[in-house]
Scaffold this motif. Sequence first.
Motif, PDB file in Angstrom:
ATOM      1  N   VAL A  53     -31.043 -16.133  -1.815  1.00 41.75           N
ATOM      2  CA  VAL A  53     -30.049 -16.817  -0.993  1.00 41.75           C
ATOM      3  C   VAL A  53     -28.729 -16.076  -1.144  1.00 41.75           C
ATOM      4  CG1 VAL A  53     -28.755 -18.949  -0.646  1.00 41.75           C
ATOM      5  CG2 VAL A  53     -31.202 -19.043  -1.165  1.00 41.75           C
ATOM      6  N   HIS A  54     -28.181 -15.628  -0.046  1.00 45.71           N
ATOM      7  CA  HIS A  54     -26.895 -14.929  -0.032  1.00 45.71           C
ATOM      8  C   HIS A  54     -25.877 -15.817   0.647  1.00 45.71           C
ATOM      9  CE1 HIS A  54     -28.978 -11.191  -1.113  1.00 45.71           C
ATOM     10  NE2 HIS A  54     -29.875 -11.525  -0.214  1.00 45.71           N
ATOM     11  N   GLU A  55     -24.723 -15.960   0.040  1.00 44.64           N
ATOM     12  CA  GLU A  55     -23.655 -16.752   0.627  1.00 44.64           C
ATOM     13  C   GLU A  55     -22.472 -15.849   0.949  1.00 44.64           C
ATOM     14  OE1 GLU A  55     -22.703 -20.067  -1.847  1.00 44.64           O
ATOM     15  OE2 GLU A  55     -24.304 -21.280  -0.993  1.00 44.64           O
ATOM     16  N   LEU A  56     -21.976 -15.984   2.154  1.00 40.70           N
ATOM     17  CA  LEU A  56     -20.826 -15.217   2.594  1.00 40.70           C
ATOM     18  C   LEU A  56     -19.935 -16.164   3.377  1.00 40.70           C
ATOM     19  CD1 LEU A  56     -19.667 -12.322   2.596  1.00 40.70           C
ATOM     20  CD2 LEU A  56     -20.716 -12.013   4.837  1.00 40.70           C
ATOM     21  N   GLY A  57     -18.840 -16.613   2.747  1.00 37.35           N
ATOM     22  CA  GLY A  57     -18.000 -17.620   3.388  1.00 37.35           C
ATOM     23  C   GLY A  57     -18.803 -18.884   3.615  1.00 37.35           C
ATOM     24  N   PRO A  58     -18.718 -19.455   4.816  1.00 40.43           N
ATOM     25  CA  PRO A  58     -19.453 -20.691   5.074  1.00 40.43           C
ATOM     26  C   PRO A  58     -20.917 -20.457   5.418  1.00 40.43           C
ATOM     27  CG  PRO A  58     -18.198 -20.082   7.004  1.00 40.43           C
ATOM     28  CD  PRO A  58     -17.839 -19.079   5.931  1.00 40.43           C
ATOM     29  N   TYR A  59     -21.359 -19.185   5.490  1.00 42.95           N
ATOM     30  CA  TYR A  59     -22.713 -18.896   5.938  1.00 42.95           C
ATOM     31  C   TYR A  59     -23.655 -18.740   4.740  1.00 42.95           C
ATOM     32  CZ  TYR A  59     -20.446 -17.894  10.377  1.00 42.95           C
ATOM     33  OH  TYR A  59     -19.709 -17.986  11.526  1.00 42.95           O
ATOM     34  N   GLU A  60     -24.891 -19.121   4.967  1.00 42.95           N
ATOM     35  CA  GLU A  60     -25.926 -18.935   3.961  1.00 42.95           C
ATOM     36  C   GLU A  60     -27.111 -18.236   4.603  1.00 42.95           C
ATOM     37  OE1 GLU A  60     -27.172 -22.153   1.147  1.00 42.95           O
ATOM     38  OE2 GLU A  60     -29.070 -21.937   2.211  1.00 42.95           O
ATOM     39  N   PHE A  61     -27.661 -17.248   3.886  1.00 45.10           N
ATOM     40  CA  PHE A  61     -28.778 -16.477   4.392  1.00 45.10           C
ATOM     41  C   PHE A  61     -29.868 -16.428   3.329  1.00 45.10           C
ATOM     42  CE2 PHE A  61     -24.814 -14.968   6.102  1.00 45.10           C
ATOM     43  CZ  PHE A  61     -25.040 -14.898   7.462  1.00 45.10           C
TER      44      PHE A  61
END
Length: 357
Positions: free
Chosen positions: A156-164
Amino acid sequence: SESRFLLHHRGPRRVRPICSARDGPERSGMPYSSRHLEGAPDLTARTPEPLTTEPSGWPNRPWRATLGPRTDNPGAPVSTVHIETATPIDTLEGRIQAAWDSGTADRGAVETVLWHLDRGSLRVATPPEDPAGEWTTHPWITQAILLYFRYAEMAVHELGPYEFHDKIPLKRNLAEQKVRLVPPGFIRYGAHVEPGCVVMPGYVNLGARVGSGTMVDTWATVGSCAQIGRNVHLSGGVGIGGVLEPPGALPVIVEDGAFVGSRAIVVEGVRVGAEAVLGANVVLTSSTRIIDVTGPEPVFHTGWVPPRSVVIPGTYPKTFPAGEYGVPCALIIGQRKESTDRKTSLNQVLREFAVAV
Protein backbone atom coordinates in the motif's frame (compact mmCIF):
# COMPACT_ATOMS: atom_id res chain seq x y z
CA SER A 1 -24.10 31.89 12.28
CA GLU A 2 -27.33 33.51 11.18
CA SER A 3 -29.51 31.75 8.67
CA ARG A 4 -30.93 33.53 5.66
CA PHE A 5 -34.30 32.94 4.08
CA LEU A 6 -35.30 33.01 0.47
CA LEU A 7 -38.92 33.33 -0.62
CA HIS A 8 -39.87 30.47 -2.89
CA HIS A 9 -43.14 29.65 -4.58
CA ARG A 10 -43.49 26.73 -2.14
CA GLY A 11 -42.88 28.92 0.87
CA PRO A 12 -39.84 30.02 2.88
CA ARG A 13 -36.75 27.90 2.33
CA ARG A 14 -33.72 27.90 4.60
CA VAL A 15 -30.53 28.68 2.69
CA ARG A 16 -27.18 27.84 4.20
CA PRO A 17 -24.62 30.64 4.32
CA ILE A 18 -21.94 30.45 1.66
CA CYS A 19 -19.43 29.64 4.36
CA SER A 20 -20.10 28.56 7.91
CA ALA A 21 -17.65 28.64 10.77
CA ARG A 22 -18.49 25.07 11.65
CA ASP A 23 -17.74 23.86 8.13
CA GLY A 24 -14.44 22.23 7.26
CA PRO A 25 -12.82 23.10 3.94
CA GLU A 26 -14.15 19.93 2.35
CA ARG A 27 -17.75 21.08 3.05
CA SER A 28 -17.41 24.76 2.34
CA GLY A 29 -15.28 24.39 -0.79
CA MET A 30 -12.71 26.72 0.74
CA PRO A 31 -8.96 26.08 0.74
CA TYR A 32 -7.21 25.82 4.09
CA SER A 33 -5.57 29.18 3.50
CA SER A 34 -8.41 31.70 3.35
CA ARG A 35 -6.78 34.70 5.00
CA HIS A 36 -7.01 36.74 1.79
CA LEU A 37 -10.79 36.26 1.42
CA GLU A 38 -12.61 39.21 2.94
CA GLY A 39 -15.41 38.33 5.33
CA ALA A 40 -14.66 34.63 5.31
CA PRO A 41 -14.05 32.73 8.56
CA ASP A 42 -10.50 31.71 9.33
CA LEU A 43 -10.31 28.09 8.31
CA THR A 44 -6.61 27.86 9.01
CA ALA A 45 -7.42 27.22 12.65
CA ARG A 46 -8.78 23.85 11.66
CA THR A 47 -5.75 21.60 11.30
CA PRO A 48 -6.35 18.37 9.38
CA GLU A 49 -5.28 15.09 10.92
CA PRO A 50 -1.92 13.84 9.68
CA LEU A 51 -2.24 11.24 6.97
CA THR A 52 -0.36 8.76 9.14
CA THR A 53 -3.09 8.90 11.79
CA GLU A 54 -5.98 6.53 11.16
CA PRO A 55 -9.44 7.20 12.62
CA SER A 56 -10.37 4.87 15.41
CA GLY A 57 -12.32 1.82 14.36
CA TRP A 58 -10.53 1.36 11.05
CA PRO A 59 -9.53 -2.24 10.33
CA ASN A 60 -5.90 -3.17 10.34
CA ARG A 61 -4.27 -2.46 7.01
CA PRO A 62 -1.39 -4.19 5.24
CA TRP A 63 2.10 -2.77 5.36
CA ARG A 64 2.41 0.75 3.97
CA ALA A 65 5.22 1.93 1.74
CA THR A 66 6.00 5.44 2.97
CA LEU A 67 7.30 7.62 0.16
CA GLY A 68 9.52 10.13 1.86
CA PRO A 69 11.90 12.68 0.32
CA ARG A 70 15.23 11.61 -1.09
CA THR A 71 18.48 13.38 -1.69
CA ASP A 72 20.28 11.26 -4.29
CA ASN A 73 17.30 10.81 -6.64
CA PRO A 74 14.12 12.80 -6.06
CA GLY A 75 11.85 10.28 -7.77
CA ALA A 76 13.03 7.07 -6.14
CA PRO A 77 11.32 5.11 -3.38
CA VAL A 78 12.75 5.22 0.13
CA SER A 79 14.16 1.69 0.08
CA THR A 80 17.51 1.99 -1.70
CA VAL A 81 19.25 -0.95 -0.11
CA HIS A 82 19.59 -2.74 -3.47
CA ILE A 83 20.41 0.26 -5.66
CA GLU A 84 24.08 0.33 -6.68
CA THR A 85 24.63 3.94 -7.64
CA ALA A 86 28.38 3.46 -8.08
CA THR A 87 28.09 0.44 -10.40
CA PRO A 88 29.11 1.28 -14.00
CA ILE A 89 26.15 1.10 -16.38
CA ASP A 90 28.07 -1.02 -18.90
CA THR A 91 28.32 -3.86 -16.35
CA LEU A 92 24.56 -4.10 -15.79
CA GLU A 93 23.62 -5.67 -19.12
CA GLY A 94 25.59 -8.87 -18.47
CA ARG A 95 24.16 -9.27 -14.97
CA ILE A 96 20.59 -8.77 -16.20
CA GLN A 97 21.07 -11.27 -19.00
CA ALA A 98 22.50 -13.84 -16.57
CA ALA A 99 19.60 -13.34 -14.16
CA TRP A 100 17.11 -13.65 -17.03
CA ASP A 101 18.68 -16.88 -18.32
CA SER A 102 18.97 -18.48 -14.88
CA GLY A 103 15.67 -17.22 -13.46
CA THR A 104 17.41 -15.81 -10.38
CA ALA A 105 16.79 -12.37 -8.88
CA ASP A 106 19.81 -10.09 -9.03
CA ARG A 107 18.00 -7.34 -7.15
CA GLY A 108 21.01 -5.06 -7.17
CA ALA A 109 21.22 -5.02 -10.96
CA VAL A 110 17.44 -4.92 -11.51
CA GLU A 111 16.70 -2.04 -9.17
CA THR A 112 19.75 -0.13 -10.35
CA VAL A 113 18.39 -0.31 -13.90
CA LEU A 114 15.03 1.08 -12.72
CA TRP A 115 16.91 3.83 -10.87
CA HIS A 116 18.74 4.79 -14.07
CA LEU A 117 15.50 4.69 -16.07
CA ASP A 118 13.90 7.08 -13.61
CA ARG A 119 16.87 9.46 -13.78
CA GLY A 120 17.04 9.31 -17.57
CA SER A 121 20.56 7.88 -17.76
CA LEU A 122 19.12 4.73 -19.42
CA ARG A 123 16.29 4.40 -21.90
CA VAL A 124 14.50 1.45 -23.48
CA ALA A 125 15.09 2.69 -27.03
CA THR A 126 17.70 5.07 -28.43
CA PRO A 127 17.01 7.43 -31.35
CA PRO A 128 19.27 7.28 -34.42
CA GLU A 129 21.90 9.92 -35.07
CA ASP A 130 20.50 10.27 -38.59
CA PRO A 131 16.78 11.22 -38.42
CA ALA A 132 16.15 8.82 -41.32
CA GLY A 133 17.74 5.92 -39.43
CA GLU A 134 16.15 3.28 -37.21
CA TRP A 135 15.69 3.37 -33.46
CA THR A 136 17.69 0.88 -31.40
CA THR A 137 15.94 -1.10 -28.68
CA HIS A 138 17.70 -2.51 -25.62
CA PRO A 139 16.01 -5.82 -24.69
CA TRP A 140 18.00 -6.23 -21.48
CA ILE A 141 16.37 -3.12 -20.01
CA THR A 142 12.92 -4.53 -20.66
CA GLN A 143 14.11 -7.81 -19.12
CA ALA A 144 15.11 -5.92 -15.98
CA ILE A 145 11.60 -4.46 -15.68
CA LEU A 146 10.03 -7.92 -16.10
CA LEU A 147 12.41 -9.40 -13.51
CA TYR A 148 11.40 -6.71 -11.06
CA PHE A 149 7.73 -7.60 -11.41
CA ARG A 150 8.56 -11.25 -10.70
CA TYR A 151 9.81 -10.65 -7.18
CA ALA A 152 8.33 -7.29 -6.16
CA GLU A 153 5.59 -7.56 -3.57
CA MET A 154 2.33 -5.69 -3.51
CA ALA A 155 2.25 -2.85 -1.00
CA VAL A 156 0.00 0.00 0.00
CA HIS A 157 1.49 3.32 -1.09
CA GLU A 158 0.16 6.59 0.24
CA LEU A 159 0.75 9.88 -1.51
CA GLY A 160 -1.20 12.79 -0.04
CA PRO A 161 -4.87 11.85 0.10
CA TYR A 162 -4.42 8.99 -2.40
CA GLU A 163 -3.85 5.35 -1.62
CA PHE A 164 -2.55 2.77 -4.07
CA HIS A 165 -2.04 -0.99 -3.87
CA ASP A 166 0.70 -1.78 -6.34
CA LYS A 167 4.27 -2.93 -6.89
CA ILE A 168 5.57 0.40 -8.19
CA PRO A 169 5.43 3.68 -6.24
CA LEU A 170 4.78 7.03 -7.83
CA LYS A 171 7.32 9.67 -8.77
CA ARG A 172 8.05 12.21 -6.04
CA ASN A 173 9.47 15.73 -5.68
CA LEU A 174 8.44 16.82 -9.14
CA ALA A 175 9.12 20.49 -8.39
CA GLU A 176 12.83 19.69 -8.10
CA GLN A 177 12.61 17.97 -11.50
CA LYS A 178 10.74 20.98 -12.99
CA VAL A 179 7.80 18.82 -14.05
CA ARG A 180 4.24 20.07 -13.73
CA LEU A 181 1.74 17.39 -12.71
CA VAL A 182 -1.93 18.37 -12.37
CA PRO A 183 -4.06 16.21 -10.03
CA PRO A 184 -5.18 13.52 -10.41
CA GLY A 185 -2.45 12.80 -12.97
CA PHE A 186 0.08 10.08 -12.18
CA ILE A 187 3.65 9.32 -13.18
CA ARG A 188 5.04 5.97 -12.12
CA TYR A 189 8.53 5.58 -10.71
CA GLY A 190 10.83 4.33 -13.45
CA ALA A 191 9.43 6.70 -16.07
CA HIS A 192 11.63 9.64 -17.04
CA VAL A 193 9.91 12.96 -17.66
CA GLU A 194 12.21 15.77 -18.71
CA PRO A 195 12.06 19.27 -17.22
CA GLY A 196 9.38 21.51 -18.71
CA CYS A 197 6.93 18.69 -19.36
CA VAL A 198 3.28 19.15 -18.33
CA VAL A 199 1.13 16.17 -17.36
CA MET A 200 -2.54 17.02 -16.95
CA PRO A 201 -4.80 14.39 -15.31
CA GLY A 202 -3.17 11.69 -17.43
CA TYR A 203 -0.85 8.75 -16.84
CA VAL A 204 2.78 7.94 -17.64
CA ASN A 205 3.82 4.32 -17.10
CA LEU A 206 7.05 2.62 -16.06
CA GLY A 207 9.89 2.71 -18.59
CA ALA A 208 8.35 5.51 -20.65
CA ARG A 209 10.29 8.63 -21.56
CA VAL A 210 8.64 12.01 -22.19
CA GLY A 211 10.64 14.90 -23.65
CA SER A 212 10.83 18.47 -22.41
CA GLY A 213 8.12 20.89 -23.49
CA THR A 214 5.65 18.06 -24.09
CA MET A 215 2.01 18.27 -23.01
CA VAL A 216 0.28 15.07 -21.87
CA ASP A 217 -3.28 16.36 -21.88
CA THR A 218 -6.29 15.29 -19.85
CA TRP A 219 -6.90 11.50 -19.77
CA ALA A 220 -4.06 10.87 -22.19
CA THR A 221 -2.01 7.78 -21.32
CA VAL A 222 1.62 7.01 -22.12
CA GLY A 223 2.16 3.25 -21.98
CA SER A 224 5.13 1.39 -20.60
CA CYS A 225 8.40 2.01 -22.46
CA ALA A 226 6.81 4.44 -24.97
CA GLN A 227 9.20 7.09 -26.25
CA ILE A 228 7.66 10.56 -26.58
CA GLY A 229 9.85 13.30 -28.02
CA ARG A 230 10.21 16.95 -27.11
CA ASN A 231 7.55 19.60 -27.73
CA VAL A 232 4.93 16.95 -28.51
CA HIS A 233 1.23 17.54 -27.80
CA LEU A 234 -0.83 14.49 -26.78
CA SER A 235 -4.40 15.78 -26.82
CA GLY A 236 -7.20 14.73 -24.48
CA GLY A 237 -7.91 11.02 -24.34
CA VAL A 238 -4.97 9.97 -26.52
CA GLY A 239 -3.89 6.36 -26.00
CA ILE A 240 -0.19 5.62 -26.48
CA GLY A 241 0.28 1.88 -26.16
CA GLY A 242 2.91 0.21 -24.03
CA VAL A 243 5.04 -2.89 -24.52
CA LEU A 244 7.03 -5.14 -22.19
CA GLU A 245 6.86 -8.51 -23.92
CA PRO A 246 8.54 -9.89 -25.83
CA PRO A 247 11.70 -8.13 -24.64
CA GLY A 248 13.17 -6.14 -27.49
CA ALA A 249 9.84 -5.38 -29.13
CA LEU A 250 9.82 -1.86 -30.54
CA PRO A 251 7.84 0.54 -28.34
CA VAL A 252 5.56 3.25 -29.65
CA ILE A 253 7.65 6.24 -30.73
CA VAL A 254 6.33 9.78 -31.21
CA GLU A 255 9.14 12.02 -32.37
CA ASP A 256 9.85 15.69 -31.64
CA GLY A 257 7.23 18.30 -32.43
CA ALA A 258 4.42 15.90 -33.34
CA PHE A 259 0.76 16.67 -32.61
CA VAL A 260 -1.64 13.84 -31.75
CA GLY A 261 -5.33 14.78 -31.85
CA SER A 262 -8.05 13.89 -29.38
CA ARG A 263 -8.88 10.21 -28.83
CA ALA A 264 -6.23 9.07 -31.29
CA ILE A 265 -4.69 5.67 -30.56
CA VAL A 266 -1.11 4.67 -31.41
CA VAL A 267 -0.07 1.13 -30.41
CA GLU A 268 2.06 -1.89 -31.36
CA GLY A 269 5.34 -0.13 -31.98
CA VAL A 270 4.11 2.42 -34.52
CA ARG A 271 6.56 5.26 -35.14
CA VAL A 272 5.19 8.76 -35.71
CA GLY A 273 7.75 10.96 -37.45
CA ALA A 274 8.87 14.38 -36.28
CA GLU A 275 6.30 17.19 -36.57
CA ALA A 276 3.62 14.87 -37.94
CA VAL A 277 -0.02 15.79 -37.25
CA LEU A 278 -2.57 13.08 -36.39
CA GLY A 279 -6.18 14.21 -36.52
CA ALA A 280 -8.78 13.26 -33.93
CA ASN A 281 -9.72 9.55 -33.73
CA VAL A 282 -6.87 8.29 -35.90
CA VAL A 283 -6.09 4.68 -34.95
CA LEU A 284 -2.65 3.31 -35.80
CA THR A 285 -1.62 -0.30 -35.17
CA SER A 286 1.22 -2.30 -36.68
CA SER A 287 -1.15 -3.56 -39.40
CA THR A 288 -3.09 -0.35 -40.10
CA ARG A 289 -2.75 0.83 -43.68
CA ILE A 290 -1.37 4.36 -43.80
CA ILE A 291 -2.11 5.61 -47.30
CA ASP A 292 -0.53 8.73 -48.79
CA VAL A 293 -3.18 10.14 -51.12
CA THR A 294 -1.43 13.41 -51.96
CA GLY A 295 -0.07 12.19 -55.33
CA PRO A 296 -1.60 10.69 -58.46
CA GLU A 297 -1.17 7.16 -57.05
CA PRO A 298 -1.60 5.99 -53.44
CA VAL A 299 1.55 5.19 -51.46
CA PHE A 300 1.16 2.62 -48.69
CA HIS A 301 2.92 2.55 -45.31
CA THR A 302 2.49 0.35 -42.23
CA GLY A 303 3.84 1.07 -38.77
CA TRP A 304 5.35 4.37 -39.85
CA VAL A 305 4.11 7.93 -40.33
CA PRO A 306 6.65 10.01 -42.29
CA PRO A 307 7.76 13.31 -40.75
CA ARG A 308 5.43 16.33 -41.09
CA SER A 309 2.63 14.19 -42.53
CA VAL A 310 -0.95 15.33 -41.91
CA VAL A 311 -3.08 12.26 -41.13
CA ILE A 312 -6.84 11.78 -40.77
CA PRO A 313 -8.96 8.65 -40.28
CA GLY A 314 -10.33 7.03 -43.41
CA THR A 315 -11.57 3.75 -44.92
CA TYR A 316 -10.79 1.62 -47.95
CA PRO A 317 -13.05 -0.97 -49.57
CA LYS A 318 -12.50 -4.66 -48.90
CA THR A 319 -14.50 -7.59 -50.16
CA PHE A 320 -15.79 -10.21 -47.73
CA PRO A 321 -18.03 -13.25 -48.34
CA ALA A 322 -20.98 -11.14 -47.22
CA GLY A 323 -20.13 -8.23 -49.49
CA GLU A 324 -17.89 -5.20 -49.74
CA TYR A 325 -17.27 -3.07 -46.65
CA GLY A 326 -15.12 -0.15 -45.62
CA VAL A 327 -12.11 -1.08 -43.49
CA PRO A 328 -10.47 1.57 -41.24
CA CYS A 329 -7.21 3.08 -42.38
CA ALA A 330 -5.27 6.34 -42.02
CA LEU A 331 -4.94 8.84 -44.85
CA ILE A 332 -2.00 11.18 -45.37
CA ILE A 333 -3.65 14.22 -46.95
CA GLY A 334 -0.85 16.77 -46.86
CA GLN A 335 2.44 17.93 -45.44
CA ARG A 336 3.17 20.33 -42.63
CA LYS A 337 5.48 23.09 -43.81
CA GLU A 338 8.94 23.41 -42.31
CA SER A 339 9.07 26.41 -40.01
CA THR A 340 11.11 27.71 -37.15
CA ASP A 341 7.81 28.46 -35.42
CA ARG A 342 6.15 25.09 -34.91
CA LYS A 343 3.01 26.58 -33.40
CA THR A 344 2.44 28.77 -36.45
CA SER A 345 3.01 25.88 -38.86
CA LEU A 346 0.61 23.71 -36.87
CA ASN A 347 -2.15 26.31 -36.93
CA GLN A 348 -1.68 26.80 -40.66
CA VAL A 349 -1.96 23.11 -41.47
CA LEU A 350 -5.03 22.63 -39.26
CA ARG A 351 -6.82 25.44 -41.06
CA GLU A 352 -5.66 24.47 -44.54
CA PHE A 353 -6.76 20.86 -44.31
CA ALA A 354 -9.66 21.38 -41.85
CA VAL A 355 -8.25 18.70 -39.57
CA ALA A 356 -10.37 17.90 -36.51
CA VAL A 357 -8.25 17.79 -33.38
